[in-house]
Design an enzyme around this catalytic site. Sequence first.
Site, PDB file in Angstrom:
ATOM      1  N   SER A 227       0.820  -1.308  -0.060  1.00 33.35           N
ATOM      2  CA  SER A 227      -0.316   0.214  -0.318  1.00 33.35           C
ATOM      3  C   SER A 227       1.011   1.019   0.121  1.00 33.35           C
ATOM      4  O   SER A 227       1.507   1.086  -0.659  1.00 33.35           O
ATOM      5  CB  SER A 227      -0.851  -0.415   1.515  1.00 33.35           C
ATOM      6  OG  SER A 227      -1.934   0.806   1.006  1.00 33.35           O
ATOM      7  N   ASP A 343      -9.220  -6.028  -5.462  1.00 36.78           N
ATOM      8  CA  ASP A 343      -8.852  -4.940  -4.562  1.00 36.78           C
ATOM      9  C   ASP A 343      -9.124  -3.659  -5.056  1.00 36.78           C
ATOM     10  O   ASP A 343      -9.127  -2.722  -6.089  1.00 36.78           O
ATOM     11  CB  ASP A 343      -7.551  -4.102  -4.584  1.00 36.78           C
ATOM     12  CG  ASP A 343      -6.464  -3.385  -3.639  1.00 36.78           C
ATOM     13  OD1 ASP A 343      -7.788  -2.932  -3.665  1.00 36.78           O
ATOM     14  OD2 ASP A 343      -5.349  -3.636  -3.842  1.00 36.78           O
ATOM     15  N   HIS A 374      -7.070  -6.451  -0.991  1.00 41.65           N
ATOM     16  CA  HIS A 374      -5.947  -4.888  -0.585  1.00 41.65           C
ATOM     17  C   HIS A 374      -4.614  -5.632  -0.102  1.00 41.65           C
ATOM     18  O   HIS A 374      -4.858  -6.491   1.103  1.00 41.65           O
ATOM     19  CB  HIS A 374      -5.934  -4.273   0.127  1.00 41.65           C
ATOM     20  CG  HIS A 374      -5.603  -2.986   0.177  1.00 41.65           C
ATOM     21  ND1 HIS A 374      -4.819  -2.939  -0.952  1.00 41.65           N
ATOM     22  CD2 HIS A 374      -5.143  -2.413   1.273  1.00 41.65           C
ATOM     23  CE1 HIS A 374      -4.394  -1.330  -1.044  1.00 41.65           C
ATOM     24  NE2 HIS A 374      -4.074  -1.525   0.387  1.00 41.65           N
TER      25      HIS A 374
END
Length: 627
Positions: A227, A343, A374
Amino acid sequence: MLSNHKINHWSNRLNCVLATISLLLIFSHQASADEKKASPQFKDGEAQIVKAFADADYWIRHDLWVETEFDSDGDGKLDRMHVSVTRPRQTESEGLKLPAVYISSPYFAGTGSKGRQYFWDTKQELGAVPKKRERVPSVVRKGMRPIISKSHMKDWVPRGYVVVHSSSPGTGLSQGCPTIGGDNESLAPKAVIDWLCGRAKGFTTIDGSDLVTAKWCTGKVGMTGTSFNGTLALAAATTGVEGLEAIIPVAPNTSYYHYYRSNGLIRHPYGYLGEDIDYLYDFVHSGDKNRREHCNCEIRDKELLKQFDRVSGDYNRFWAGRDYLNDIKPVKAAVLMSHAFNDWNVMPEHSVRIFKALQANGVPTQAYFHQGGHGGPPPMKQMNRWFTRYLHRVKNGVEKDPKAWIVRAGAKRDQPTSYADYPNPKAKPVKLFPGAGAPEQGTLTINTQPAQGTEKLVDNFSFNGTALAQAEWTEHRLIYVSPKLAKPIHISGTPRISIRLACNKPAANLSVWLVSLPWTEGRNSKITDNIITRGWADPQNHHSLTESEPLKPGQFYDLSFDLQPDDQIIPKGQQLGLMIFSSDRDFTLRPTPGTELTVDLDKTSMMLPIVGGTSALKESLAPGKKK
C-alpha cells in the site's frame, strides 16, 4: 551518600563494561559457532537461510538520521529522516558487506483516529461546495528507539541481507511535513539509499554532527512494502537513484487522482466512503509537534485543500504532480509488481498502468496478480529470486521467466499460473451490445440489435450495487445479460464501455459494473467474486478530464472510459451481466434520489478482452440457446 557526579560516573563505567561484555559474547559466540567466515549461500537461484545469520539474539540493531536535500517544514535546516538498521553480527565482527532490503512508511509511528465523523459528508448534491469536515485529533507518536519496525526481518536477515526501515517525512522521528505524494516523499527514501551507498550523510542524533556510515552495505538496495509503503518504493525508483536495483511494490497507490477520483468523478476507496487526500494527511501526520502547525498551514490548508477540488473532480496540475506515471522515465530498478484483481481500495489499474509503462521503457518487470483483496505479496520464492538476481547479482535466469503470474480462483496464493505477459497475449477485444428489457433484464449479445431505442433509470443511493444486480425488477438500474456460457471464458485485460446518455439535471454520477450471474452467496472455488469489474465516470467530463461542463437536460452525450483491469475465468453455466446505474452507494457521493439517466442502447457497447477473441466467445455463448 554518593553525589550525582559520582553516580553518573559509575553509571557510565557500568554501561561501558556491559557494552564490552556484550561485544565479547557476540565475538565468542561467533568464534565458537563458525570456524570460517559466514557468507550468503544460494541454491536453485535463491538465497538460503544461513545458520550464522539466523539467530536474532545476535543481530546488530541501531538507528540514525539521514540528511535529505530538502527543507519541507520551513525551519531553515535540511530535513533528516529517522532510519533503523538490523544486520547480521558478521557485518561488524567479520567486515561482511551485504545488500539491503529497505522499507519506508508513514505508518510506523502510529496513525490518527479512524471514523466516519472525520470523513467528508457524502450526502451532497453534485457540484455543490461540501461542508467542512471534522479534523482528526493530533496523532500521538508511538514506538521507542532504536527499532522503527520489525517487519521483513525474519524473511531477509537470515538470507544474507541487511533490513532497513525509515519513517517518511513528518512521521515518527523524521523531520519535515507529509505531502501525500509530493516530491519530498520521493526524495526522502532517495536520501536513505544515497546514505546506504556512501553518498549522503547519516548522523547519530536528530540534530547532532557525529557521522555514521553504512560501511557494511554493498551499495545494492532493494525496496518493498504494501500500500503506502509500496508507493514509496516506486516513488524512490522514479528519482533514478543509483544503487536501487530492484523493488517489489505490493498494491501500491501510483496516482492519488486514481485513488480519490475516477474519470472526473469524486470516488472513494472501498470501505472509506468520504475519505480524501487531506484526511490521509491528518491520518499519518505523527511528526514533530513543534512543526505541525506550520505543516498544517502550508501543506494541508494551502496546498491540499485549495487544489484537490472536491467540487468538480477534474484532473489538474495538483493531481498530475501526484501521479507517478508522469515520473516513470528515470526508473531503472527491476520491478516486480503485486496486486489483486478484487482490490477495491487501491484498484488494480494502479499497478497495471505502471507495469505496462515500465515494459515499454525496457525496464525488467514481472507481475503477480491474485484474486483476493487489498495487499498480498508474491510467494517468497518469487521475491527471493528477484532480490537474489538483482541485489546479490546471482545469474538465476529470472529475467527469462514468464512476465505474468496469476493466481486462478480457488488456487493457493503460492501456486500462480504463469503466462507470457499481462494482458494475456491471446486476448482480443470483443464488442458486446445491449438489448432492451428494463426494468427487468435486457440482453447482451455479440451481434448488434437494431432499433433498441432508449431506456431510463432513476438514481437512488439507498440501494447498493449488489442489491441492484440481484433485483428481478427495479427502475434504479439497467442490466443486460448474456446467454448462459456453454464453456468457460477467459477475460484478460481492461474492459471499456462506450455509452450515449442524457440526464434531466446538470450533473449525475455514472457507475458501470460487469457481473457474473446467477449471484453466488459467499465465495466458492470456481467464482472468486460475482463482481467481475467496475468503473465510474462523470458525464460532465465527456470531452475532457481537465474541464467539466454542466449537462444540458435532455441532451445526449457520448462517453467512453475504462473499467478496472481483470484476469478471470468465468465458469460454464454463468452469465455475463452489464449493469448501468448512477450513484454507487459504496464509492460515490450520495445526492438526493430522483436524477434520471436515459441511455441510448443503439449507441452503447462494451469492449471485453477475451482470450481467443470473438470465436471463443461465440463458441461459449452457444448461439440459439435461451438465457
